[in-house]
Design a protein around this motif. Structure first.
Motif, PDB file in Angstrom:
ATOM      1  N   ASN A  40       0.752  -1.362  -0.038  1.00 37.07           N
ATOM      2  CA  ASN A  40       0.277  -0.047  -0.057  1.00 37.07           C
ATOM      3  C   ASN A  40       0.763   1.244  -0.080  1.00 37.07           C
ATOM      4  O   ASN A  40       0.433   2.218  -0.349  1.00 37.07           O
ATOM      5  N   LEU A  41       1.932   1.262   0.648  1.00 35.90           N
ATOM      6  CA  LEU A  41       2.850   2.341   0.788  1.00 35.90           C
ATOM      7  C   LEU A  41       3.722   2.504  -0.513  1.00 35.90           C
ATOM      8  O   LEU A  41       4.251   3.647  -0.758  1.00 35.90           O
ATOM      9  N   THR A  42       4.194   1.290  -0.845  1.00 39.64           N
ATOM     10  CA  THR A  42       5.243   1.496  -2.018  1.00 39.64           C
ATOM     11  C   THR A  42       4.551   1.764  -3.429  1.00 39.64           C
ATOM     12  O   THR A  42       5.190   2.449  -4.340  1.00 39.64           O
ATOM     13  N   LEU A  43       3.402   1.064  -3.587  1.00 42.65           N
ATOM     14  CA  LEU A  43       2.737   1.266  -5.073  1.00 42.65           C
ATOM     15  C   LEU A  43       2.602   2.811  -5.384  1.00 42.65           C
ATOM     16  O   LEU A  43       3.132   3.002  -6.619  1.00 42.65           O
ATOM     17  N   PRO A  44       1.937   3.477  -4.527  1.00 45.18           N
ATOM     18  CA  PRO A  44       1.946   4.867  -5.050  1.00 45.18           C
ATOM     19  C   PRO A  44       3.392   5.671  -5.344  1.00 45.18           C
ATOM     20  O   PRO A  44       3.178   6.450  -6.157  1.00 45.18           O
TER      21      PRO A  44
END
Ligand SMILES: Nc1ncnc2c1ncn2[C@@H]1O[C@H](COP(=O)(O)OP(=O)(O)OP(=O)(O)O)[C@@H](O)[C@H]1O
Ligand SMILES: [Mg+2]
Length: 248
Positions: free
Chosen positions: A91-95
């Protein structure tokens, strides 16, 4: 700044500013336009008239790169809007990878740093469904922080939480404020507003009825509408303080 939906004028001439590092709490009854105001600052809604400037860039200028402007503004919603099929780290790395083009190693390092900041360093591999609401909201905050925003917008970040989980999220907001983050927070948590906000803005019917230092607006409001609202928030219907016990 103004915003209408069709011929319904929702924001009717809002003039607000926040200096870098300021915490501005926005309070007001349901339907007063609080979410619309935040959504306009993030250009999730386009204002019908007026200008919005963030860090010297007029984001409402048609020549401004909206995507670049948006990247400077983090937003956290009442419902956490995490990706259910990705673990916390995902969730934190994708964007970061998609929007900022960071490589995985960089994105993971930033993600871990921000998870530690919200007290969830040990939950990187958990899925949202395995976390409490308060933990999910802290993940959402860490996700927004991982994009390196200059300004953070919070729309009732604790309203969907069980009362015992509210404190952990407010503690994160308090810490962010202490670190000098510029923040606009829509909230019904008056004790928080009073403690953390530099300024409180009371919105009603799409106009700013009253604004000023938190202690003054919450503690000693000038306008009857503000007083009415605070009475209702601080003493919800049905919850009455008992009368003093009769003296023997
Ligand atoms: N996309 C939209 N289209 C039409 N009307 C809208 C839209 N978004 C908001 N509104 C209207 O604008 C008004 C303000 O809504 P907004 O969500 O900003 O209020 P709010 O202060 O955030 O309320 P709450 O405390 O319930 O979240 C409401 O009358 C709402 O129905
Ligand atoms: Mg709202």
């Amino acid at each position: 700044m103004r915003k209408s939906f069709g011929d319904h004028q929702v924001l009717r001439g809002i003039d607000l500013d926040a200096a870098p590092g300021d915490v501005v709490c926005v309070i007001g009854p349901s339907g007063s336009g609080k979410s619309t105001l935040l959504r306009c600052v993030n250009l999730l809604e386009v204002p019908s008239a007026g200008r919005i400037t963030v860090g010297g860039t007029e984001i409402t200028d048609p020549d401004t790169d909206i995507d670049a402007a948006r990247r400077r503004i983090g937003m956290v919603f009442q419902q956490f809007h995490l990706f259910p099929h990705l673990d916390v780290l995902g969730n934190l790395t994708l964007p970061q990878r998609r929007v900022l083009g960071r490589d995985t190693e960089h994105a993971v390092a930033v993600a871990r740093e921000n998870l530690a900041r919200v007290g969830l360093a040990d939950r990187a591999a958990a899925y949202p469904s395995q976390l409490s609401g308060g933990q999910q909201q802290r993940v959402a905050i860490a996700r927004a922080l991982s994009m390196g925003p200059e300004v953070m917008l919070f729309d009732e970040p604790t309203s969907a939480l069980d009362p015992e989980l509210v404190g952990d999220v407010l503690a994160v907001l308090r810490e962010l404020a202490g670190d000098g983050m510029t923040m606009m927070v829509v909230t019904h948590e008056m004790a928080f507003a009073r403690e953390v906000a530099d300024r409180v803005v009371f919105l009603d019917g799409g106009v700013v009825v009253e604004e000023g230092p938190a202690a003054r607006v919450v503690g000693d409001p000038v306008h009857e509408r503000t007083r009415d609202f605070l009475r209702r928030v601080l003493h919800p219907a049905g919850v009455r303080t008992p009368p003093p016990a009769p003296s023997p």
